[in-house]
Design a protein around this motif. Structure first.
Motif, PDB file in Angstrom:
ATOM      1  N   SER A   1       0.743  -1.333  -0.006  1.00  0.00           N
ATOM      2  CA  SER A   1      -0.222  -0.023  -0.086  1.00  0.00           C
ATOM      3  C   SER A   1       0.939   1.345   0.109  1.00  0.00           C
ATOM      4  CB  SER A   1      -0.925  -0.046   1.281  1.00  0.00           C
ATOM      5  OG  SER A   1      -1.736  -0.963   1.109  1.00  0.00           O
ATOM      6  N   SER A   2       1.965   1.315   0.637  1.00  0.00           N
ATOM      7  CA  SER A   2       2.742   2.503   0.783  1.00  0.00           C
ATOM      8  C   SER A   2       3.531   2.826  -0.512  1.00  0.00           C
ATOM      9  CB  SER A   2       3.958   2.157   1.809  1.00  0.00           C
ATOM     10  OG  SER A   2       4.750   1.352   1.451  1.00  0.00           O
ATOM     11  N   ASP A   3       3.728   1.725  -1.410  1.00  0.00           N
ATOM     12  CA  ASP A   3       4.279   2.003  -2.679  1.00  0.00           C
ATOM     13  C   ASP A   3       3.289   2.576  -3.621  1.00  0.00           C
ATOM     14  OD1 ASP A   3       6.472   0.563  -1.718  1.00  0.00           O
ATOM     15  OD2 ASP A   3       6.622  -0.930  -3.072  1.00  0.00           O
ATOM     16  N   VAL A   4       2.092   2.090  -3.643  1.00  0.00           N
ATOM     17  CA  VAL A   4       1.066   2.589  -4.450  1.00  0.00           C
ATOM     18  C   VAL A   4       0.584   4.235  -4.156  1.00  0.00           C
ATOM     19  CG1 VAL A   4      -1.460   2.184  -5.109  1.00  0.00           C
ATOM     20  CG2 VAL A   4      -0.173   0.170  -5.025  1.00  0.00           C
ATOM     21  N   THR A   5       0.562   4.246  -2.537  1.00  0.00           N
ATOM     22  CA  THR A   5       0.385   5.599  -2.349  1.00  0.00           C
ATOM     23  C   THR A   5       1.416   6.767  -2.263  1.00  0.00           C
ATOM     24  OG1 THR A   5      -0.889   4.638  -0.247  1.00  0.00           O
ATOM     25  CG2 THR A   5       0.067   6.868   0.016  1.00  0.00           C
ATOM     26  N   ALA A   6       2.626   6.097  -2.616  1.00  0.00           N
ATOM     27  CA  ALA A   6       3.843   6.939  -2.989  1.00  0.00           C
ATOM     28  C   ALA A   6       3.591   7.516  -4.832  1.00  0.00           C
ATOM     29  CB  ALA A   6       4.926   6.179  -2.954  1.00  0.00           C
ATOM     30  N   ALA A   7       3.019   6.474  -5.323  1.00  0.00           N
ATOM     31  CA  ALA A   7       2.935   6.820  -6.838  1.00  0.00           C
ATOM     32  C   ALA A   7       1.749   7.645  -7.009  1.00  0.00           C
ATOM     33  CB  ALA A   7       2.673   5.580  -7.450  1.00  0.00           C
ATOM     34  N   LEU A   8       0.723   7.306  -6.189  1.00  0.00           N
ATOM     35  CA  LEU A   8      -0.424   8.566  -6.363  1.00  0.00           C
ATOM     36  C   LEU A   8       0.052   9.889  -5.795  1.00  0.00           C
ATOM     37  CD1 LEU A   8      -3.096   6.052  -4.900  1.00  0.00           C
ATOM     38  CD2 LEU A   8      -3.092   7.083  -7.015  1.00  0.00           C
ATOM     39  N   ASP A   9       0.835   9.968  -4.743  1.00  0.00           N
ATOM     40  CA  ASP A   9       1.533  11.264  -4.387  1.00  0.00           C
ATOM     41  C   ASP A   9       2.326  12.000  -5.354  1.00  0.00           C
ATOM     42  OD1 ASP A   9       0.372  11.080  -1.671  1.00  0.00           O
ATOM     43  OD2 ASP A   9       2.082  10.275  -0.784  1.00  0.00           O
ATOM     44  N   LEU A  10       3.073  11.024  -6.088  1.00  0.00           N
ATOM     45  CA  LEU A  10       4.115  11.719  -7.183  1.00  0.00           C
ATOM     46  C   LEU A  10       3.007  12.270  -8.091  1.00  0.00           C
ATOM     47  CD1 LEU A  10       6.919  11.902  -8.309  1.00  0.00           C
ATOM     48  CD2 LEU A  10       6.557   9.678  -9.509  1.00  0.00           C
ATOM     49  N   SER A  11       2.178  12.042  -8.505  1.00  0.00           N
ATOM     50  CA  SER A  11       1.460  12.728  -9.413  1.00  0.00           C
ATOM     51  C   SER A  11       0.873  14.089  -8.875  1.00  0.00           C
ATOM     52  CB  SER A  11      -0.016  11.929  -9.776  1.00  0.00           C
ATOM     53  OG  SER A  11      -0.746  12.754 -10.545  1.00  0.00           O
ATOM     54  N   GLU A  12       0.437  14.230  -7.660  1.00  0.00           N
ATOM     55  CA  GLU A  12       0.191  15.282  -6.855  1.00  0.00           C
ATOM     56  C   GLU A  12       1.220  16.241  -6.882  1.00  0.00           C
ATOM     57  OE1 GLU A  12      -2.763  14.443  -3.712  1.00  0.00           O
ATOM     58  OE2 GLU A  12      -3.521  12.982  -5.069  1.00  0.00           O
ATOM     59  N   ASN A  13       2.404  15.648  -6.286  1.00  0.00           N
ATOM     60  CA  ASN A  13       3.473  16.498  -6.188  1.00  0.00           C
ATOM     61  C   ASN A  13       4.115  16.926  -7.091  1.00  0.00           C
ATOM     62  OD1 ASN A  13       3.134  15.933  -3.486  1.00  0.00           O
ATOM     63  ND2 ASN A  13       4.548  14.273  -3.316  1.00  0.00           N
ATOM     64  N   SER A  14       3.822  16.533  -8.311  1.00  0.00           N
ATOM     65  CA  SER A  14       4.504  16.849  -9.721  1.00  0.00           C
ATOM     66  C   SER A  14       3.848  17.838 -10.264  1.00  0.00           C
ATOM     67  CB  SER A  14       4.705  15.597 -10.561  1.00  0.00           C
ATOM     68  OG  SER A  14       5.237  14.776 -10.111  1.00  0.00           O
ATOM     69  N   GLY A  15       2.693  18.573  -9.724  1.00  0.00           N
ATOM     70  CA  GLY A  15       1.953  19.578 -10.130  1.00  0.00           C
ATOM     71  C   GLY A  15       0.605  19.065 -11.252  1.00  0.00           C
ATOM     72  N   TRP A  16       0.565  17.726 -11.240  1.00  0.00           N
ATOM     73  CA  TRP A  16      -0.445  17.259 -12.211  1.00  0.00           C
ATOM     74  C   TRP A  16      -1.623  17.004 -11.528  1.00  0.00           C
ATOM     75  CZ3 TRP A  16       2.448  12.258 -14.575  1.00  0.00           C
ATOM     76  CH2 TRP A  16       3.477  12.504 -15.162  1.00  0.00           C
ATOM     77  N   GLY A  17      -1.966  17.090 -10.301  1.00  0.00           N
ATOM     78  CA  GLY A  17      -3.214  16.869  -9.438  1.00  0.00           C
ATOM     79  C   GLY A  17      -3.434  15.264  -9.376  1.00  0.00           C
ATOM     80  N   PRO A  18      -4.457  14.971  -8.495  1.00  0.00           N
ATOM     81  CA  PRO A  18      -4.602  13.541  -8.615  1.00  0.00           C
ATOM     82  C   PRO A  18      -5.001  13.013  -9.628  1.00  0.00           C
ATOM     83  CG  PRO A  18      -6.180  15.116  -7.199  1.00  0.00           C
ATOM     84  CD  PRO A  18      -5.458  15.869  -8.148  1.00  0.00           C
ATOM     85  N   VAL A  19      -4.919  11.478  -9.830  1.00  0.00           N
ATOM     86  CA  VAL A  19      -4.903  10.673 -10.932  1.00  0.00           C
ATOM     87  C   VAL A  19      -6.597  10.847 -11.103  1.00  0.00           C
ATOM     88  CG1 VAL A  19      -2.920   9.545 -10.490  1.00  0.00           C
ATOM     89  CG2 VAL A  19      -4.924   8.695  -9.956  1.00  0.00           C
TER      90      VAL A  19
END
Ligand SMILES: CC(=O)CC(=O)SCCNC(=O)CCNC(=O)[C@H](O)C(C)(C)COP(=O)(O)OP(=O)(O)OC[C@H]1O[C@@H](n2cnc3c(N)ncnc32)[C@H](O)[C@@H]1OP(=O)(O)O
Ligand SMILES: NC(=O)C1=CN([C@@H]2O[C@H](COP(=O)(O)OP(=O)(O)OC[C@H]3O[C@@H](n4cnc5c(N)ncnc54)[C@H](O)[C@@H]3O)[C@@H](O)[C@H]2O)C=CC1
Length: 257
Positions: A65-83
């Motif tokens: 779960s922590s890996d999938v959460t980190a991937a979802l966070d990466l989208s938001e931290n990159s300025g793309w917003g939530p998937v």
């Protein structure tokens, strides 16, 4: 929606997932490649070809779960917003008989296939849908789409495919209830059941098995090209009425025993 697609695609350093990323990005969308750390050099080559503004790599084991959460966070931290799109292509295949010459099927192997293919897929559904629920709805009241990858083995599992077929049958089974669960937040859930596609997964089978399989596909009489899977992902993203269903993409093929 494709030009505004912000996606997480698991198993996308290779094969069908890679073709999905290529399709989404070529239509103007963004993609997080979510794959095992061991696949980082393959992911780097995709980023080189599609551009780091459009594709990012998040090393990820889908069962964590922590890996999938980190991937979802990466989208938001990159300025793309939530998937607003999550496509699960991560998967493993095994071949072992229920009772083989050397004894019964390994229980560990059976559990591992279900952990990666089924539990990993559900892990993405549950965590990605939470992010999608924070988005503003579109004119159809929709916020996102989740696409899972099963297999025709869910229906026509061959000798030696008990574990794999069970893992994919479970993905078929969860499609409708997940779509029903997530209808309140405007998230669609669809599953693709591919037939035989020429990817590294199939290239790992004995050559004799591969040859026989290509010849048996009714029309077109060949293995599928991963880009044809990517086209179906695109259609599902674009069509708001597709929900809670499994689509076979197999050239009319039914696997023999
Ligand atoms: C769609 C997707 O998502 C991707 C896919 O599924 S692609 C399709 C993948 N299919 C597979 O991976 C097939 C998996 N099965 C196998 O590789 C092998 O059956 C196995 C490795 C599990 C067992 O091999 P094995 O123990 O050496 O058994 P083997 O001696 O070859 O065969 C024993 C019997 O089973 C039969 N058999 C084995 N594999 C078979 C197969 N794939 N299809 C039909 N019959 C098979 C043999 O003909 C033989 O029959 P007899 O008892 O009449 O002699
Ligand atoms: N190629 C085919 O003919 C068919 C494939 N499928 C399914 O399509 C999906 C994609 O398959 P292919 O692209 O062919 O295979 P592939 O082997 O080319 O790609 C699978 C990817 O999943 C990744 N992966 C494996 N375990 C993972 C984990 N725990 N966490 C994150 N990533 C993980 C691998 O590293 C790999 O990059 C799989 O689920 C497979 O079962 C279904 C039917 C047919």
């Amino acid at each position: 929606m494709l030009s505004k697609t912000v996606s997480l695609v698991t198993g996308s350093a290779s094969g069908l997932g890679r073709a999905t990323v290529e399709r989404i990005v070529s239509s103007g969308g963004k993609a997080i490649i979510c794959d095992l750390p061991s696949q980082s050099s393959l992911a780097d080559s995709i980023i080189d070809s599609l551009g780091s503004d459009n594709v990012k790599f998040s090393p990820c084991d889908v069962t964590q779960s922590s890996d999938v959460t980190a991937a979802l966070d990466l989208s938001e931290n990159s300025g793309w917003g939530p998937v607003n799109c999550a496509v699960s292509c991560a998967g493993i295949a095994t071949a072992s008989k229920t009772l083989g010459r050397k004894g019964p099927h390994s229980l560990e192997m059976f559990s591992n296939v279900l952990a990666v293919n089924t539990v990993g897929t559900f892990n993405v559904i549950r965590l990605a849908s939470e992010r999608m629920s924070t988005l503003d709805p579109d004119d159809n009241g929709q916020r996102g789409v989740i696409i899972n990858t099963a297999s025709i083995a869910a229906y026509d599992g061959q000798v030696g495919q008990a574990a794999y077929a069970a893992s994919k049958g479970a993905i078929v089974g969860l499609t409708l209830p997940c779509a029903r669960d997530l209808s309140g937040v405007g998230v669609r859930v669809m599953t693709i059941a591919p037939g035989l596609f020429l990817t590294p997964l199939l290239a790992g089978l004995p050559e004799k098995v591969q040859e026989e399989m290509g010849k048996q596909i009714p029309c077109p009489r060949r293995l599928g090209d991963p880009s044809e899977f990517g086209k179906l992902v695109e259609s599902i993203i674009e069509n708001p009425m597709l929900n809670g269903e499994v689509i076979r993409i197999d050239g009319g093929y039914r696997m023999p025993p």
